[in-house]
Design a protein around this motif. Structure first.
Motif, PDB file in Angstrom:
ATOM      1  N   ARG A  92      -0.686  -7.640   2.558  1.00  0.00           N
ATOM      2  CA  ARG A  92      -0.376  -8.478   3.883  1.00  0.00           C
ATOM      3  C   ARG A  92      -1.204  -7.544   5.132  1.00  0.00           C
ATOM      4  O   ARG A  92      -1.558  -6.308   4.785  1.00  0.00           O
ATOM      5  N   GLU A  93      -1.458  -8.008   6.226  1.00  0.00           N
ATOM      6  CA  GLU A  93      -1.627  -7.096   7.132  1.00  0.00           C
ATOM      7  C   GLU A  93      -0.755  -6.184   7.690  1.00  0.00           C
ATOM      8  O   GLU A  93       0.329  -6.659   7.987  1.00  0.00           O
ATOM      9  N   LEU A  94      -0.986  -5.035   7.950  1.00  0.00           N
ATOM     10  CA  LEU A  94      -0.103  -3.829   7.962  1.00  0.00           C
ATOM     11  C   LEU A  94      -0.282  -3.204   9.511  1.00  0.00           C
ATOM     12  O   LEU A  94       0.695  -2.610   9.904  1.00  0.00           O
ATOM     13  N   LEU A  95      -1.222  -3.664  10.310  1.00  0.00           N
ATOM     14  CA  LEU A  95      -1.532  -3.086  11.592  1.00  0.00           C
ATOM     15  C   LEU A  95      -1.785  -4.320  12.363  1.00  0.00           C
ATOM     16  O   LEU A  95      -2.238  -5.481  12.008  1.00  0.00           O
ATOM     17  N   PRO A  96      -1.533  -4.087  13.724  1.00  0.00           N
ATOM     18  CA  PRO A  96      -1.739  -5.229  14.720  1.00  0.00           C
ATOM     19  C   PRO A  96      -3.143  -5.761  15.042  1.00  0.00           C
ATOM     20  O   PRO A  96      -3.987  -4.754  14.967  1.00  0.00           O
ATOM     21  N   GLU A  97      -3.773  -6.533  15.533  1.00  0.00           N
ATOM     22  CA  GLU A  97      -4.668  -6.829  16.166  1.00  0.00           C
ATOM     23  C   GLU A  97      -5.396  -5.760  16.748  1.00  0.00           C
ATOM     24  O   GLU A  97      -4.429  -5.170  17.815  1.00  0.00           O
ATOM     25  N   GLY A  98      -6.498  -5.498  16.827  1.00  0.00           N
ATOM     26  CA  GLY A  98      -7.088  -4.370  17.902  1.00  0.00           C
ATOM     27  C   GLY A  98      -6.972  -3.049  17.329  1.00  0.00           C
ATOM     28  O   GLY A  98      -7.473  -2.073  17.861  1.00  0.00           O
ATOM     29  N   ARG A  99      -6.550  -2.899  16.005  1.00  0.00           N
ATOM     30  CA  ARG A  99      -6.420  -1.542  15.396  1.00  0.00           C
ATOM     31  C   ARG A  99      -6.957  -1.475  13.941  1.00  0.00           C
ATOM     32  O   ARG A  99      -6.936  -2.697  13.570  1.00  0.00           O
ATOM     33  N   ARG A 100      -7.154  -0.389  13.378  1.00  0.00           N
ATOM     34  CA  ARG A 100      -7.753  -0.618  12.180  1.00  0.00           C
ATOM     35  C   ARG A 100      -7.296   0.859  11.447  1.00  0.00           C
ATOM     36  O   ARG A 100      -7.052   1.890  12.050  1.00  0.00           O
ATOM     37  N   PHE A 101      -7.264   0.773   9.968  1.00  0.00           N
ATOM     38  CA  PHE A 101      -7.236   1.928   9.443  1.00  0.00           C
ATOM     39  C   PHE A 101      -8.146   2.804   9.297  1.00  0.00           C
ATOM     40  O   PHE A 101      -9.556   2.532   9.794  1.00  0.00           O
ATOM     41  N   ASN A 102      -7.807   4.054   9.319  1.00  0.00           N
ATOM     42  CA  ASN A 102      -9.075   5.190   9.181  1.00  0.00           C
ATOM     43  C   ASN A 102      -8.768   6.150   7.945  1.00  0.00           C
ATOM     44  O   ASN A 102      -8.621   5.696   6.929  1.00  0.00           O
ATOM     45  N   ASP A 103      -8.500   7.551   8.244  1.00  0.00           N
ATOM     46  CA  ASP A 103      -8.420   8.394   7.038  1.00  0.00           C
ATOM     47  C   ASP A 103      -7.407   8.481   6.391  1.00  0.00           C
ATOM     48  O   ASP A 103      -6.264   8.041   6.801  1.00  0.00           O
ATOM     49  N   GLY A 104      -7.452   8.752   4.971  1.00  0.00           N
ATOM     50  CA  GLY A 104      -6.086   8.780   4.247  1.00  0.00           C
ATOM     51  C   GLY A 104      -6.468   9.883   3.421  1.00  0.00           C
ATOM     52  O   GLY A 104      -7.070  10.338   3.177  1.00  0.00           O
ATOM     53  N   VAL A 105      -5.096  10.071   2.434  1.00  0.00           N
ATOM     54  CA  VAL A 105      -5.143  11.203   1.428  1.00  0.00           C
ATOM     55  C   VAL A 105      -3.706  10.670   0.782  1.00  0.00           C
ATOM     56  O   VAL A 105      -2.911   9.648   0.927  1.00  0.00           O
ATOM     57  N   ILE A 106      -3.997  11.077  -0.609  1.00  0.00           N
ATOM     58  CA  ILE A 106      -2.899  10.703  -1.759  1.00  0.00           C
ATOM     59  C   ILE A 106      -2.165  11.936  -1.893  1.00  0.00           C
ATOM     60  O   ILE A 106      -2.705  13.309  -1.905  1.00  0.00           O
ATOM     61  N   ASP A 107      -0.773  11.987  -1.691  1.00  0.00           N
ATOM     62  CA  ASP A 107      -0.031  13.011  -1.744  1.00  0.00           C
ATOM     63  C   ASP A 107       0.364  13.465  -3.340  1.00  0.00           C
ATOM     64  O   ASP A 107       0.040  12.881  -4.179  1.00  0.00           O
ATOM     65  N   PRO A 108       0.993  14.646  -3.452  1.00  0.00           N
ATOM     66  CA  PRO A 108       1.226  15.174  -4.756  1.00  0.00           C
ATOM     67  C   PRO A 108       1.946  14.516  -5.653  1.00  0.00           C
ATOM     68  O   PRO A 108       2.036  14.630  -7.102  1.00  0.00           O
ATOM     69  N   ALA A 109       2.595  13.499  -5.035  1.00  0.00           N
ATOM     70  CA  ALA A 109       3.679  12.626  -6.036  1.00  0.00           C
ATOM     71  C   ALA A 109       2.641  11.268  -6.201  1.00  0.00           C
ATOM     72  O   ALA A 109       3.387  10.128  -6.856  1.00  0.00           O
ATOM     73  N   GLY A 110       1.722  10.940  -5.518  1.00  0.00           N
ATOM     74  CA  GLY A 110       0.848   9.859  -6.052  1.00  0.00           C
ATOM     75  C   GLY A 110       0.846   8.865  -4.825  1.00  0.00           C
ATOM     76  O   GLY A 110       0.459   7.526  -4.942  1.00  0.00           O
ATOM     77  N   ARG A 111       1.516   9.133  -3.569  1.00  0.00           N
ATOM     78  CA  ARG A 111       1.613   8.073  -2.771  1.00  0.00           C
ATOM     79  C   ARG A 111       0.518   8.147  -1.814  1.00  0.00           C
ATOM     80  O   ARG A 111      -0.196   9.140  -1.420  1.00  0.00           O
ATOM     81  N   LEU A 112       0.097   7.039  -1.290  1.00  0.00           N
ATOM     82  CA  LEU A 112      -0.933   6.899  -0.163  1.00  0.00           C
ATOM     83  C   LEU A 112      -0.634   7.190   1.052  1.00  0.00           C
ATOM     84  O   LEU A 112       0.614   6.518   1.556  1.00  0.00           O
TER      85      LEU A 112
END
Length: 294
Positions: A92-112
């Protein structure tokens, strides 16, 4: 003198998110504005051969290879899983209109962990989110100007994050087993350029891409600067340690916001670079698959 090599690729508008996948010995990166993910191989002549592209009809914030040619991708406001045949499943959409996702990383336990930015000029209230093992979303920050580069210390106990509009690299304690994250604190301030992406080496040093700063800044584990590696491009966006020894950096750059005359003066703008570094990096963590939020 540090060796810097420009790779032969098409010019990107906003190249970002470089990554090395040890299992397949491939590199990947994105062009945010083009909505495209690239997968390539580095050869012995310092060239990159593009072997696959994924195209979307919206901007892409970051992408992570999962093995078996699958990818986890942050689109503008949704997360997506792409299988080996190119089939796409989205959240589903996780951010409101007018915003977007940018940089990410995977943590040592495998979470985004992935952050957001504003596309409307209102640089406030942006978030840093984490996708949990049960598919829930945890908000780590909700007061950022422009969430950018992310990385972990070698022991996984410190999460580094950049707020580009604040010109600050933050650090916080991080227990990847429990998921508990401490309050962020200022680790380093960069006022002569805009900090963008980052990578953390095996000794705990940070390498920060400088938008408007024509280079990469090396910070030690205490946040003290130890010089810049200069590139003849105005906007350096991100970097990742690559290669079998993880002692080279694949560096992404942008041609966005440059006039034709500026691009002519800086033909490397929007290109990829390989930089030999005096220290090795860390292998990237791999995402532990969960059902995307619906």
């Amino acid at each position: 003198m540090t060796s810097v090599t420009m790779l032969t690729t098409d010019r990107h508008v906003l190249a970002e998110g470089p990554a090395w996948d040890t299992a397949t010995a491939t590199v990947s990166w994105i062009d945010i504005e083009a909505g495209r993910v690239f997968v390539g191989r580095l050869d012995s002549d310092d060239r990159v051969e593009v072997i696959r592209t994924l195209d979307f009809d919206e901007r892409v914030g970051c992408a992570f290879r999962l093995g078996n040619a699958q990818f986890l991708v942050a689109l503008e406001r949704r997360l997506a899983l792409v299988d080996a045949l190119g089939n796409v499943t989205t959240s589903r959409e996780l951010l409101p209109e007018g915003r977007r996702f940018n940089d990410g990383v995977i943590d040592p336990a495998g979470r985004l962990i992935v952050g957001g930015l504003s596309m409307t000029g209102d640089h406030s209230g942006n978030v840093l989110l984490r996708l949990e093992h049960d598919g829930a979303i945890t908000t780590l920050d909700d007061d950022l100007g422009l969430s950018n580069g992310l990385g972990f210390s070698p022991d996984g106990a410190t999460l580094y994050s950049i707020d580009s509009t604040a010109n600050v690299v933050y650090a916080r304690s991080y227990d990847y087993e429990s998921g508990e994250a401490g309050a962020r604190r200022e680790f380093a301030r960069i006022d002569d350029a805009t900090p963008d992406g980052l990578a953390v080496d095996a000794e705990g040093g940070l390498w920060v891409a400088l938008w408007g700063g024509s280079g990469i800044r090396h910070l030690d584990a205490l946040g003290h600067p130890h010089g810049d590696i200069e590139l003849d491009v105005p906007h350096v966006t991100s970097l990742a340690f690559v290669g079998s020894s993880l002692n080279r950096a694949l560096v992404t750059t942008a041609s966005r916001d440059l006039s034709p005359a500026e691009v002519e003066r800086h033909p490397g703008a929007g290109m990829l670079f390989l930089v030999d570094l005096p220290v090795a990096g860390q292998p990237a963590h791999r995402w532990r698959p969960v059902a995307l939020p619906q």
